[in-house]
Design a protein around this motif. Structure first.
Motif, PDB file in Angstrom:
ATOM      1  N   ARG A   6       5.025  26.402   7.477  1.00 41.95           N
ATOM      2  CA  ARG A   6       5.466  25.035   7.771  1.00 41.95           C
ATOM      3  C   ARG A   6       4.503  24.010   7.200  1.00 41.95           C
ATOM      4  N   ALA A   7       3.206  24.220   7.419  1.00 45.21           N
ATOM      5  CA  ALA A   7       2.220  23.257   6.939  1.00 45.21           C
ATOM      6  C   ALA A   7       2.238  23.171   5.415  1.00 45.21           C
ATOM      7  N   GLU A   8       2.345  24.297   4.753  1.00 46.56           N
ATOM      8  CA  GLU A   8       2.369  24.287   3.287  1.00 46.56           C
ATOM      9  C   GLU A   8       3.618  23.575   2.772  1.00 46.56           C
ATOM     10  N   ALA A   9       4.753  23.776   3.439  1.00 51.45           N
ATOM     11  CA  ALA A   9       5.979  23.087   3.025  1.00 51.45           C
ATOM     12  C   ALA A   9       5.875  21.586   3.254  1.00 51.45           C
ATOM     13  N   VAL A  10       5.281  21.190   4.366  1.00 55.06           N
ATOM     14  CA  VAL A  10       5.087  19.759   4.648  1.00 55.06           C
ATOM     15  C   VAL A  10       4.222  19.120   3.557  1.00 55.06           C
ATOM     16  N   ALA A  11       3.142  19.787   3.181  1.00 56.05           N
ATOM     17  CA  ALA A  11       2.265  19.245   2.145  1.00 56.05           C
ATOM     18  C   ALA A  11       2.976  19.166   0.793  1.00 56.05           C
ATOM     19  N   ARG A  12       3.727  20.201   0.452  1.00 56.82           N
ATOM     20  CA  ARG A  12       4.455  20.197  -0.831  1.00 56.82           C
ATOM     21  C   ARG A  12       5.427  19.034  -0.915  1.00 56.82           C
ATOM     22  N   ALA A  13       5.998  18.635   0.211  1.00 54.95           N
ATOM     23  CA  ALA A  13       6.975  17.548   0.219  1.00 54.95           C
ATOM     24  C   ALA A  13       6.325  16.170   0.183  1.00 54.95           C
ATOM     25  N   GLY A  14       5.002  16.113   0.173  1.00 54.29           N
ATOM     26  CA  GLY A  14       4.315  14.842  -0.013  1.00 54.29           C
ATOM     27  C   GLY A  14       3.895  14.132   1.258  1.00 54.29           C
ATOM     28  N   TYR A  15       4.040  14.776   2.406  1.00 56.25           N
ATOM     29  CA  TYR A  15       3.563  14.178   3.652  1.00 56.25           C
ATOM     30  C   TYR A  15       2.039  14.291   3.717  1.00 56.25           C
ATOM     31  N   ALA A  43      12.281  11.730   1.006  1.00 56.61           N
ATOM     32  CA  ALA A  43      12.912  10.859   0.010  1.00 56.61           C
ATOM     33  C   ALA A  43      13.751   9.772   0.681  1.00 56.61           C
ATOM     34  N   GLY A  44      14.514  10.138   1.707  1.00 57.82           N
ATOM     35  CA  GLY A  44      15.320   9.155   2.418  1.00 57.82           C
ATOM     36  C   GLY A  44      14.473   8.087   3.073  1.00 57.82           C
ATOM     37  N   THR A  45      13.350   8.497   3.642  1.00 56.82           N
ATOM     38  CA  THR A  45      12.461   7.540   4.288  1.00 56.82           C
ATOM     39  C   THR A  45      11.814   6.625   3.261  1.00 56.82           C
ATOM     40  N   ARG A  46      11.329   7.191   2.174  1.00 55.81           N
ATOM     41  CA  ARG A  46      10.694   6.365   1.143  1.00 55.81           C
ATOM     42  C   ARG A  46      11.692   5.386   0.516  1.00 55.81           C
ATOM     43  N   PHE A  70       1.351  -2.359  12.756  1.00 57.95           N
ATOM     44  CA  PHE A  70       1.372  -0.915  12.555  1.00 57.95           C
ATOM     45  C   PHE A  70       1.276  -0.614  11.063  1.00 57.95           C
ATOM     46  N   ALA A  71       0.320   0.250  10.699  1.00 53.62           N
ATOM     47  CA  ALA A  71       0.065   0.521   9.288  1.00 53.62           C
ATOM     48  C   ALA A  71       0.322   1.971   8.900  1.00 53.62           C
ATOM     49  N   GLY A  72       0.841   2.777   9.821  1.00 50.20           N
ATOM     50  CA  GLY A  72       1.129   4.156   9.508  1.00 50.20           C
ATOM     51  C   GLY A  72       0.090   5.091  10.097  1.00 50.20           C
ATOM     52  N   PRO A  73       0.264   6.389   9.881  1.00 49.13           N
ATOM     53  CA  PRO A  73       1.344   6.995   9.116  1.00 49.13           C
ATOM     54  C   PRO A  73       2.685   6.824   9.828  1.00 49.13           C
ATOM     55  N   TRP A  74       3.746   6.784   9.043  1.00 47.00           N
ATOM     56  CA  TRP A  74       5.095   6.616   9.574  1.00 47.00           C
ATOM     57  C   TRP A  74       5.708   7.993   9.803  1.00 47.00           C
ATOM     58  N   GLY A  75       6.023   8.274  11.047  1.00 42.26           N
ATOM     59  CA  GLY A  75       6.595   9.566  11.372  1.00 42.26           C
ATOM     60  C   GLY A  75       8.041   9.681  10.931  1.00 42.26           C
ATOM     61  N   ALA A  81       0.837  -1.194   0.000  1.00 41.62           N
ATOM     62  CA  ALA A  81       0.000   0.000   0.000  1.00 41.62           C
ATOM     63  C   ALA A  81       0.874   1.247   0.000  1.00 41.62           C
ATOM     64  N   PRO A  82       0.339   2.367  -0.494  1.00 44.47           N
ATOM     65  CA  PRO A  82       1.117   3.615  -0.454  1.00 44.47           C
ATOM     66  C   PRO A  82       1.567   3.941   0.964  1.00 44.47           C
ATOM     67  N   VAL A  83       2.797   4.404   1.093  1.00 42.84           N
ATOM     68  CA  VAL A  83       3.355   4.718   2.405  1.00 42.84           C
ATOM     69  C   VAL A  83       3.020   6.170   2.745  1.00 42.84           C
ATOM     70  N   GLU A  84       2.282   6.345   3.831  1.00 47.29           N
ATOM     71  CA  GLU A  84       1.931   7.684   4.284  1.00 47.29           C
ATOM     72  C   GLU A  84       2.934   8.135   5.335  1.00 47.29           C
ATOM     73  N   LEU A  85       3.443   9.343   5.164  1.00 45.97           N
ATOM     74  CA  LEU A  85       4.445   9.887   6.065  1.00 45.97           C
ATOM     75  C   LEU A  85       3.892  11.081   6.838  1.00 45.97           C
ATOM     76  N   LEU A  86       4.315  11.200   8.091  1.00 44.60           N
ATOM     77  CA  LEU A  86       3.961  12.326   8.945  1.00 44.60           C
ATOM     78  C   LEU A  86       5.244  13.051   9.330  1.00 44.60           C
ATOM     79  N   ALA A  87       5.290  14.334   9.082  1.00 44.66           N
ATOM     80  CA  ALA A  87       6.445  15.148   9.486  1.00 44.66           C
ATOM     81  C   ALA A  87       6.243  15.569  10.939  1.00 44.66           C
TER      82      ALA A  87
END
Length: 287
Positions: free
Chosen positions: A33-42, A278-281, A251-256, A3-9
């Protein structure tokens, strides 16, 4: 792991600040901060109660912003001294009330809480009265459940709850579905516990997972953890093995993603967040 990996910043990943008195407030406003987090794909974000209260953006407006950005997974922190008495407890209870309000308004699924911490690596004995700590955790979890959230206790190697076996015992004794754990790989690798101890945690007790990496230990543990973490896969931790253990445990995420380092903070916000994602993915791509 198909499944797609969901990340939490987590809060410190996008803060640009340090978890130290006088240095804990972010130089960036919450919207930036929130806009930057979203742009990065979290798809998730963590925030501290201090940054929330320092922001001119009302909680309800911030919640709407997170909705608009697709940041659906939310956590707030940090509550300390929730087991204490006297003045420490009175101060803690005031923070508790504010965190509960923030969690309810933001729809935060987890409220992170800490044990008793020492910053100079001098040993702290484990709680003398585990039953009392468990009772306090039970009460706190009930309060979190009342606002639609949960309590995620974070064991730390420089604290009185350094061992994940003890942390699991506390959660079992607390006996509340909203009482669980934050499991940060750094605190597992630098503490007395093993991946086998993580695998043996009570079923369903892991509420929050945090990924990062590091080299060999340098200096005091607390200084090491806030200044010298590296991206997942760039250090000596068995990040892939850690992820497998937690995924196998349900545990199914989101992965912090919990990046704390001088190098990370020195980068422009968008670059730092993109690199951490990117490093986490890349770790998940190897599974």
């Amino acid at each position: 792991m198909s499944a797609p990996v969901e990340l939490l910043a987590t809060c410190w990943t996008h803060s640009g600040a340090l978890p130290l008195p006088g240095a804990h407030l972010s130089p960036y406003d919450l919207r930036t901060r929130a806009e930057a987090v979203a742009r990065a794909g979290y798809t998730g974000i963590g925030v501290t109660i201090d940054d929330l209260e320092a922001s001119p953006l009302p909680l309800a407006d911030f919640a709407v912003l997170l909705d608009d950005l697709g940041l659906v997974h939310r956590e707030v922190e940090l509550l300390e001294d929730w087991w204490a008495t006297g003045e420490r407890r009175r101060t803690s209870d005031a923070v508790r009330s504010r965190l509960l309000v923030a969690a309810e308004v933001l729809g935060a699924r987890s409220i992170k809480v800490g044990p008793d911490v020492v910053l100079d690596d001098s040993p702290l004995p484990p709680p003398a009265d585990v039953a009392r700590w468990a009772a306090e955790l039970h009460t706190l979890a009930g309060q979190a459940a009342d606002v639609g959230s949960r309590i995620a206790l974070e064991p730390l190697p420089f604290s009185n709850v350094a061992d994940f076996r003890l942390a699991g015992e506390l959660v079992r004794a607390a006996d509340h579905p909203a009482a669980g754990l934050t499991v940060d790989i750094w605190h597992v690798e630098r503490g007395p516990s093993t991946l086998a101890d993580v695998a043996a945690l009570p079923a369903g007790s892991v509420f929050v997972v945090e990924l990062n990496d590091a080299g060999t230990p340098q200096g005091h543990l607390f200084d090491d953890t806030i200044r010298r973490r590296v991206l997942p896969g760039d250090g000596v931790f068995d990040v892939a093995g850690f992820v497998r253990v937690l995924a196998d445990g349900g545990f199914a995420g989101p992965w912090g993603v919990e990046m704390l380092s001088d190098a990370h903070r020195s980068q422009p916000l968008d670059e730092a967040l993109a690199a951490a994602a990117a490093g986490t993915r890349a770790v998940f791509a190897t599974l």
